[in-house]
Scaffold this active site. Structure first.
Site, PDB file in Angstrom:
ATOM      1  N   THR A 153     -28.600 -26.457  10.790  1.00 46.88           N
ATOM      2  CA  THR A 153     -28.971 -27.779  10.310  1.00 46.88           C
ATOM      3  C   THR A 153     -28.056 -29.015  11.019  1.00 46.88           C
ATOM      4  O   THR A 153     -28.655 -29.208  11.931  1.00 46.88           O
ATOM      5  CB  THR A 153     -28.610 -27.682   8.859  1.00 46.88           C
ATOM      6  OG1 THR A 153     -27.309 -27.373   8.684  1.00 46.88           O
ATOM      7  CG2 THR A 153     -29.483 -26.812   8.130  1.00 46.88           C
ATOM      8  N   LYS A 179     -24.015 -20.305  10.750  1.00 50.07           N
ATOM      9  CA  LYS A 179     -24.260 -21.486  10.834  1.00 50.07           C
ATOM     10  C   LYS A 179     -23.462 -22.556   9.762  1.00 50.07           C
ATOM     11  O   LYS A 179     -23.121 -21.598   8.714  1.00 50.07           O
ATOM     12  CB  LYS A 179     -25.716 -21.829  10.847  1.00 50.07           C
ATOM     13  CG  LYS A 179     -26.146 -21.584   9.341  1.00 50.07           C
ATOM     14  CD  LYS A 179     -26.140 -22.464   8.233  1.00 50.07           C
ATOM     15  CE  LYS A 179     -26.415 -23.994   8.693  1.00 50.07           C
ATOM     16  NZ  LYS A 179     -26.061 -25.164   7.608  1.00 50.07           N
ATOM     17  N   THR A 190     -19.532 -18.119   4.494  1.00 51.10           N
ATOM     18  CA  THR A 190     -19.945 -19.419   5.123  1.00 51.10           C
ATOM     19  C   THR A 190     -21.261 -19.879   4.631  1.00 51.10           C
ATOM     20  O   THR A 190     -21.867 -19.378   3.824  1.00 51.10           O
ATOM     21  CB  THR A 190     -19.753 -19.522   6.612  1.00 51.10           C
ATOM     22  OG1 THR A 190     -20.190 -20.725   7.254  1.00 51.10           O
ATOM     23  CG2 THR A 190     -20.990 -18.381   7.191  1.00 51.10           C
ATOM     24  N   GLU A 277     -18.695 -31.301  10.608  1.00 50.96           N
ATOM     25  CA  GLU A 277     -19.245 -32.694  10.875  1.00 50.96           C
ATOM     26  C   GLU A 277     -18.383 -33.763  11.181  1.00 50.96           C
ATOM     27  O   GLU A 277     -17.307 -34.023  10.481  1.00 50.96           O
ATOM     28  CB  GLU A 277     -19.975 -32.951   9.558  1.00 50.96           C
ATOM     29  CG  GLU A 277     -21.215 -32.244   9.325  1.00 50.96           C
ATOM     30  CD  GLU A 277     -21.925 -32.395   7.975  1.00 50.96           C
ATOM     31  OE1 GLU A 277     -23.150 -31.937   7.830  1.00 50.96           O
ATOM     32  OE2 GLU A 277     -21.383 -32.941   6.935  1.00 50.96           O
ATOM     33  N   ASN A 401     -23.272 -37.679   6.997  1.00 54.17           N
ATOM     34  CA  ASN A 401     -23.929 -37.502   5.505  1.00 54.17           C
ATOM     35  C   ASN A 401     -24.435 -38.521   4.722  1.00 54.17           C
ATOM     36  O   ASN A 401     -25.497 -38.481   3.900  1.00 54.17           O
ATOM     37  CB  ASN A 401     -22.463 -37.092   4.703  1.00 54.17           C
ATOM     38  CG  ASN A 401     -22.330 -35.487   5.111  1.00 54.17           C
ATOM     39  OD1 ASN A 401     -22.784 -34.605   4.602  1.00 54.17           O
ATOM     40  ND2 ASN A 401     -21.013 -35.546   6.024  1.00 54.17           N
TER      41      ASN A 401
END
Length: 406
Positions: A153, A179, A190, A277, A401
């Site tokens: 993603t 992922k 995860t 991220e 985000n």
């Protein structure tokens, strides 16, 4: 943005596992976003799932189906989490299983569904239904790398790992993909992880092995302290080897397999942190001298979740007072702060609860300027040690985000 170099070693196929990858256009056009695993008859399958009470519909269905055993297929979509979708979400997860089962001539209960992506939106079932036949038609044992890309993603790179060991002249292989990049504090696994081996393992022993390996890997990472609604990690044992069947945890082959699966899962878990991220730092937080594991982890996670610590790391600012404050508010009962020692790598910043003699700002700054940092805390109150891995908190994390749904 990610920290360190990706693992580019080839992923070794697992006898008894075939994979198909295709494009359903769930969130973005012309993107691989639908993955199917087919397992050999007789494969054992174990799973661990999110502890979030708002677990996604596919988690509910996967748990139900896993209890019934004889799993033959997995189906994974990205771009849509199918979470917060109520009865419709459950029906869509069941329909996905039924459609794949019809194509493979198995029962719907023999399929485990998984989803990841935006929460609160319904699956585009017509698109998935249209794409599934093409995915099934394109299945191959050699599609592990394609699958690693097909489940991403906000990740910036795929995550995969293979390991092998020899046992009684047989080669045992373990290959896994995962992922995850944000909403990472798993509390079980995860975001999504799929690990397989050609070993022959009894289902109850496989579950025991997965739980043990997971606890020391995926349950020791955090990016932002948020536990996903969709977390799942699956371990598959196809039994496609002549090595002895593993029916007990008290055997050499079990210990070899546990070690190898743990190594694969730890590499995948750390790859998630490295690809956190907006991450610019890969941070290990080691806590020593605790009375209990819970105590050690409480200190480690309090440091790892502190926005003040994480933003200081982004700025390469050796503001060690923020680490000290996090230790103090970690909830350790009757903590004697006069016994606490803290290091940044090999540079001691705190000794007996105060600034270490000889510590210089230049020495601390040199450590936090690195991409990879170890924060080590010694509580000097017991014999227990533990560690976690985390990231810093950068401007890019906020941007990713803030723009996630746009």
């Amino acid at each position: 943005m990610a920290v360190g170099q990706p693992n580019t070693a080839p992923l070794i196929p697992i006898d008894g596992v075939s994979i198909g990858v295709g494009c359903a256009g769930i969130k973005k056009p012309n993107r691989q976003d639908l993955v199917v695993f087919q397992l050999a008859p007789g494969s054992s399958v174990a799973g661990v799932f999110t502890t979030n009470a708002f677990c996604a519909a596919p988690v509910v269905v996967a748990r139900e189906h896993l209890k019934q055993g004889d799993i033959r297929c997995l189906v994974i979509n990205t771009g849509n989490a199918n979470a917060g979708t109520g009865q419709q979400g459950l029906e869509d997860a069941h329909e996905t299983c039924a459609r794949l089962a019809a194509l493979k001539r198995i029962e719907p209960e023999q399929v485990l569904p998984f989803s990841t992506g935006v929460i609160g939106e319904y699956l585009p079932m017509p698109a998935i239904a249209q794409a599934l036949p093409n995915v099934v038609a394109a299945m191959s044992p050699n599609h592990w790398s394609d699958a690693a890309n097909g489940i991403l993603t906000t990740d910036t790179r795929a995550k995969g790992c293979s390991r092998q060991f020899e046992y009684q002249d047989e080669t045992i292989t373990v290959t896994g993909i995962a992922k995850g990049s944000g909403m990472i504090k798993p509390n079980m696994a995860t975001m999504l992880g799929f690990v397989a081996t050609n070993a022959n393992v009894a289902p109850e022993i496989l579950q025991q092995l997965l739980t043990a390996a997971n606890e020391r890997s995926f349950n020791r990472i955090t990016v932002d302290g948020d536990t996903s609604t969709n977390d799942a990690c699956i371990l598959i044992a196809t039994g496609q080897t002549e090595a002895p069947a593993i029916t007990s945890a008290d055997s050499d082959v079990y210990r070899h397999l546990l070690k190898t699966v743990s190594e694969v899962m730890l590499e995948l878990a750390q790859a998630i942190v490295r690809d956190g991220e907006g991450a610019t730092k890969f941070v290990e937080i080691a806590v020593e001298g605790a009375k209990t594991t819970e105590e050690a982890l409480s200190v480690a996670y309090t440091i790892g979740h502190s926005p003040l610590v994480k933003t200081a790391l982004t700025a390469s600012d050796a503001n060690w007072g923020r680490i000290l404050a996090a230790v103090g508010r970690s909830g350790v009962a009757e903590l004697d702060v006069d016994l606490v020692d803290i290091w940044l790598d090999e540079v001691q910043i705190v000794s007996n609860g105060e600034r270490a003699p000889g510590y210089t700002e230049a020495a601390g700054s040199a450590v936090v300027a690195q991409e990879e940092i170890t924060i080590r805390v010694h509580l000097n109150r017991g014999e227990v040690s533990d560690r976690i891995w985390t990231t810093d908190l950068s401007h890019d994390y906020v941007s990713i985000n803030a723009d996630y749904r746009s």
